[in-house]
Design a protein around this motif. Structure first.
Motif, PDB file in Angstrom:
ATOM      1  N   GLY A 334       0.832  -1.209   0.000  1.00 11.62           N
ATOM      2  CA  GLY A 334       0.000   0.000   0.000  1.00 11.62           C
ATOM      3  C   GLY A 334       0.857   1.245   0.000  1.00 11.62           C
ATOM      4  O   GLY A 334       0.609   2.203  -0.738  1.00 11.62           O
ATOM      5  N   LEU A 335       1.905   1.205   0.829  1.00 12.89           N
ATOM      6  CA  LEU A 335       2.812   2.342   0.942  1.00 12.89           C
ATOM      7  C   LEU A 335       3.519   2.585  -0.398  1.00 12.89           C
ATOM      8  O   LEU A 335       3.619   3.720  -0.872  1.00 12.89           O
ATOM      9  CB  LEU A 335       3.839   2.062   2.047  1.00 12.89           C
ATOM     10  CG  LEU A 335       4.630   3.278   2.519  1.00 12.89           C
ATOM     11  CD1 LEU A 335       3.697   4.278   3.181  1.00 12.89           C
ATOM     12  CD2 LEU A 335       5.736   2.853   3.463  1.00 12.89           C
ATOM     13  N   PHE A 337       2.479   1.833  -3.311  1.00  7.81           N
ATOM     14  CA  PHE A 337       1.499   2.373  -4.246  1.00  7.81           C
ATOM     15  C   PHE A 337       1.342   3.885  -4.064  1.00  7.81           C
ATOM     16  O   PHE A 337       1.391   4.655  -5.021  1.00  7.81           O
ATOM     17  CB  PHE A 337       0.153   1.665  -4.056  1.00  7.81           C
ATOM     18  CG  PHE A 337      -0.917   2.134  -4.991  1.00  7.81           C
ATOM     19  CD1 PHE A 337      -0.757   2.039  -6.362  1.00  7.81           C
ATOM     20  CD2 PHE A 337      -2.100   2.672  -4.512  1.00  7.81           C
ATOM     21  CE1 PHE A 337      -1.743   2.466  -7.236  1.00  7.81           C
ATOM     22  CE2 PHE A 337      -3.089   3.105  -5.371  1.00  7.81           C
ATOM     23  CZ  PHE A 337      -2.904   2.998  -6.739  1.00  7.81           C
ATOM     24  N   ILE A 338       1.191   4.289  -2.791  1.00  5.02           N
ATOM     25  CA  ILE A 338       0.999   5.718  -2.518  1.00  5.02           C
ATOM     26  C   ILE A 338       2.222   6.511  -2.966  1.00  5.02           C
ATOM     27  O   ILE A 338       2.108   7.552  -3.624  1.00  5.02           O
ATOM     28  CB  ILE A 338       0.727   5.940  -1.015  1.00  5.02           C
ATOM     29  CG1 ILE A 338      -0.633   5.340  -0.650  1.00  5.02           C
ATOM     30  CG2 ILE A 338       0.750   7.427  -0.677  1.00  5.02           C
ATOM     31  CD1 ILE A 338      -0.888   5.259   0.828  1.00  5.02           C
ATOM     32  N   LEU A 339       3.395   5.987  -2.641  1.00  5.94           N
ATOM     33  CA  LEU A 339       4.626   6.698  -3.009  1.00  5.94           C
ATOM     34  C   LEU A 339       4.758   6.823  -4.527  1.00  5.94           C
ATOM     35  O   LEU A 339       5.126   7.870  -5.044  1.00  5.94           O
ATOM     36  CB  LEU A 339       5.849   5.971  -2.432  1.00  5.94           C
ATOM     37  CG  LEU A 339       5.971   6.047  -0.910  1.00  5.94           C
ATOM     38  CD1 LEU A 339       7.166   5.244  -0.427  1.00  5.94           C
ATOM     39  CD2 LEU A 339       6.086   7.502  -0.450  1.00  5.94           C
ATOM     40  N   VAL A 341       2.319   6.755  -6.767  1.00  6.97           N
ATOM     41  CA  VAL A 341       1.322   7.667  -7.311  1.00  6.97           C
ATOM     42  C   VAL A 341       1.757   9.120  -7.114  1.00  6.97           C
ATOM     43  O   VAL A 341       1.588   9.963  -7.996  1.00  6.97           O
ATOM     44  CB  VAL A 341      -0.068   7.413  -6.664  1.00  6.97           C
ATOM     45  CG1 VAL A 341      -1.022   8.542  -6.966  1.00  6.97           C
ATOM     46  CG2 VAL A 341      -0.622   6.092  -7.154  1.00  6.97           C
ATOM     47  N   ILE A 342       2.362   9.397  -5.943  1.00  4.91           N
ATOM     48  CA  ILE A 342       2.744  10.776  -5.660  1.00  4.91           C
ATOM     49  C   ILE A 342       4.026  11.173  -6.402  1.00  4.91           C
ATOM     50  O   ILE A 342       4.089  12.220  -7.032  1.00  4.91           O
ATOM     51  CB  ILE A 342       2.929  10.992  -4.139  1.00  4.91           C
ATOM     52  CG1 ILE A 342       1.587  10.804  -3.434  1.00  4.91           C
ATOM     53  CG2 ILE A 342       3.461  12.391  -3.866  1.00  4.91           C
ATOM     54  CD1 ILE A 342       1.669  10.844  -1.934  1.00  4.91           C
TER      55      ILE A 342
END
Lengths: 382, 257
Positions: A334-335, A337-339, A341-342
């Motif tokens: 999840g982490l 993925f977030i990184l 995307v950003i």
């Protein structure tokens, strides 16, 4: 001249050569694992095609993967020794016998109310054909409704997400036909022209690897056609495309169906490598994980999404050996993925394109061809 | 027999839940004519274009392209029948290069299966090259469209219509947001298209209108207020009144576009 396009093609060639050489390095156990990761890579290609190139974020790609898997698994289940040894003219899956009502005839035609649906699957070719045709037909039907109604963006994601959950429920609920939660296990081996694809032999690995190579090249060629260009135009501005005279829904439907067909093929290959089909293929988490692979690898790149899938699964397998990481893995993913995307909206593929562009811009003219020469000198020494 | 007009609009109207944005407009645009649609915000100019091009379905009236009735056809069918449209906010394929944008427009066959081949005909490539020169984007041909300035984006969209070579062009404020020099260049471009295409232009900028216009149709509150040459329109009392104080005269705010 060294161009970005040539580097891109070189990347495809290198990737395909590498997966073809893997049997020289790995033992059968690892080859089987890698074959599964290559299947995930194929799913990455399917996601990139629909998400990156068509702008259709399908959160239910597991639906087509699962259908492909079940179609072939049904054929392979009937080919299993246990199904053949039930004292009937036709093979009968063991779970149907366990659950049969007392006095029910022991034949595929009528052991329970829906069992006749299994009859054509006695032909392995039928199972293989359905593994692609059914996902394509279903995607065309769903696509026809969605795209004609001009549903787009997040609403497509919601519909596909709901559909995969719906079908998963139906599969679990139709226990007499599908063995419910347990899925289809104890399968026979895929047999083509007398050759049995034992999951732990090199030819099975090559079946998967060559399929992936063909899918990669075919998908890449497809997006290089005029239709592929028009599809990208539609992704950028569907209204403009309509006013240029293109029937937008037909294009979206076509590529959505191709993506579904690739997912169906991946499902079949997964069954060959793993010897089971299960409703977990249609879990929401799995479909969303696929999207994460593509996002990390780069959704606008077929090869990038493919490598993203393989990379994440390899890391996951390595990490899972350590007890402490097993629980934390979902959080780590999840982490990541977030990184991504950003900080890396175009994924690893975007990153390597940027690096290549940067390097190309710094290459003085004429250096590129000479730059390759020293490397050739080094090779004999190795 | 006389040739039929390129575009005929008959008593066209649309009712948005009681709001009649276009309220019985009739208009005939002859083949090869350049017609300017003038009117204040909310007069119904863009809505009229939406009705003709199939974006909005009309509730009354009919639209003819030459002899063929095209009332309420879907957008892509209207386009194939021969009407090209440029939007008020320039609309191009942002992630594709300038050349690619024009190539997409150059596809003569529109079906997905017909386009499963590679590359474009030499004829199409020649047209793309010609239009790149015409709109002055040759140098930028391999840049993504997203890197273009506002004016260049407008010209690219115009270029896509020229590549398509549709007989009727609907241009919605082709000079919106342009500098004076850019506006002048756009006027030259449009003047070059005159005669080869039938053109309907929505425009506010009177300097630009004087540069290109032959006949003007003035719209007001969804209806045609006046029609005539530039000089006639500038002298027209109704037009002056409508432009200076429509809200006062009619005692109510104008409907949104």
């Amino acid at each position: 001249m060294l161009t970005l396009r040539k580097l891109d093609i070189a990347a495809y060639v290198i990737f395909i050569v590498l997966i073809m050489l893997a049997p020289l390095v790995f033992d059968p156990f690892w080859l089987n694992r890698i074959a599964k990761y290559l299947v995930y890579g194929m799913l990455g290609v399917a996601i990139a095609l629909s998400w990156g190139y068509a702008g259709i974020l399908n959160l239910g790609q597991g639906l087509f993967f699962g259908i492909g898997a079940y179609m072939l698994a049904m054929s392979l289940k009937l080919a299993s020794p246990t199904s053949l040894a039930q004292g009937s003219d036709t093979p009968v899956p063991d779970f149907m016998l366990w659950n049969a009502e007392p006095g029910a005839p022991t034949a595929l035609c009528c052991i329970n109310r829906g069992s006749f649906l299994w009859m054509p699957f006695q032909s392995q070719w039928f199972g293989m054909a359905m593994g692609i045709l059914l996902p394509v037909a279903l995607a065309s039907l769903i696509g026809w409704v969605m795209f004609r109604k001009r549903i787009s963006g997040v609403f497509i994601s919601i519909i596909t997400l709901a559909l995969v959950l719906l079908v998963r429920l139906v599969v679990i609920d139709a226990q007499p036909l599908t063995n419910g939660f347990n899925g289809l296990t104890d399968l026979g081996w895929l047999t083509i022209a007398g050759f049995e694809f034992d999951p732990y032999v090199v030819p099975t690995y090559y079946l998967v690897a060559i399929s992936l190579a063909l899918v990669l090249v075919a998908a890449r060629l497809l997006i290089e056609t005029r239709a592929g260009l028009i599809l990208q135009a539609i992704r950028d501005d569907d209204r403009r495309a309509r006013y240029l005279g293109f029937d937008v829904p037909i294009y979206q439907l076509f590529f959505f169906a191709v993506s579904a067909g690739i997912a169906g093929l991946a499902g079949m290959l997964y069954v060959v490598a793993s010897e089971f089909a299960s409703p977990t293929f249609m879990d929401l988490a799995f479909s969303i994980t696929m999207v994460v692979w593509a996002a990390v690898g780069g959704r606008a790149s077929l090869l990038g999404a493919c490598i993203g899938a393989i990379l994440i699964n390899t890391i996951e397998a390595t990490v899972s050996e350590t007890e402490a990481f097993v629980e934390a893995w979902k959080a780590i993913i999840g982490l990541i993925f977030i990184l991504v995307v950003i900080f890396l909206p175009r994924g690893l593929a975007g990153l390597s394109t940027d690096i290549a562009e940067w390097a190309l811009a710094r290459l003085p003219k004429g250096v590129a061809p000479r730059g390759a020469a020293p490397r050739r000198d080094v090779q004999p020494a190795e | 027999m006389a040739e039929p007009a390129a575009l005929t609009v008959e008593a066209l109207a649309v009712d948005f839940n009681g709001l009649r944005a276009v309220d019985g407009v009739s208009m005939v645009v002859e083949k090869g004519e350049l017609r300017v649609l003038l009117g204040a915000n909310g007069a119904g100019k863009t809505t009229l274009m939406d009705l003709v091009s199939g974006k909005t379905k009309s509730t009354e009236g009919r639209v003819f392209l030459y002899d063929a009735e095209i009332t309420n056809w879907e957008e892509h069918r209207v386009a194939r029948a021969g009407i090209g449209r440029k939007f008020q906010i320039p609309s191009v394929f942002k992630d594709l290069t300038v050349r690619r944008n024009l190539e997409v427009a150059s596809c003569e066959k529109t079906g997905v299966l017909a386009n499963l081949g590679f590359g474009f005909s030499s004829d199409a490539e020649a047209r793309v090259g010609e239009v790149l020169r015409l709109v002055g984007l040759e140098e930028l041909a391999d840049r993504p469209a997203t890197s273009l300035s506002h004016g260049q984006t407008q010209w690219l969209e115009l270029g896509m219509l020229i590549v398509q070579n549709r007989s009727v062009l609907l241009l919605d404020e082709p000079t919106a947001g342009m500098t004076q020099a850019e506006t002048h260049k756009t006027a030259q471009l449009i003047n070059r298209l005159k005669g080869q295409h039938t053109i309907l232009v929505v425009e506010h900028d009177m300097a630009f209108v004087r540069e290109i216009a032959e006949r003007i149709t003035v719209m007001h509150l969804g209806r045609v207020l006046a029609e005539g040459s530039v000089a006639e329109i500038e002298q027209n009392e109704d037009v002056r009144r409508a432009y200076l104080g429509s809200a006062v005269i009619h005692g109510q705010p104008e409907p949104p576009c």
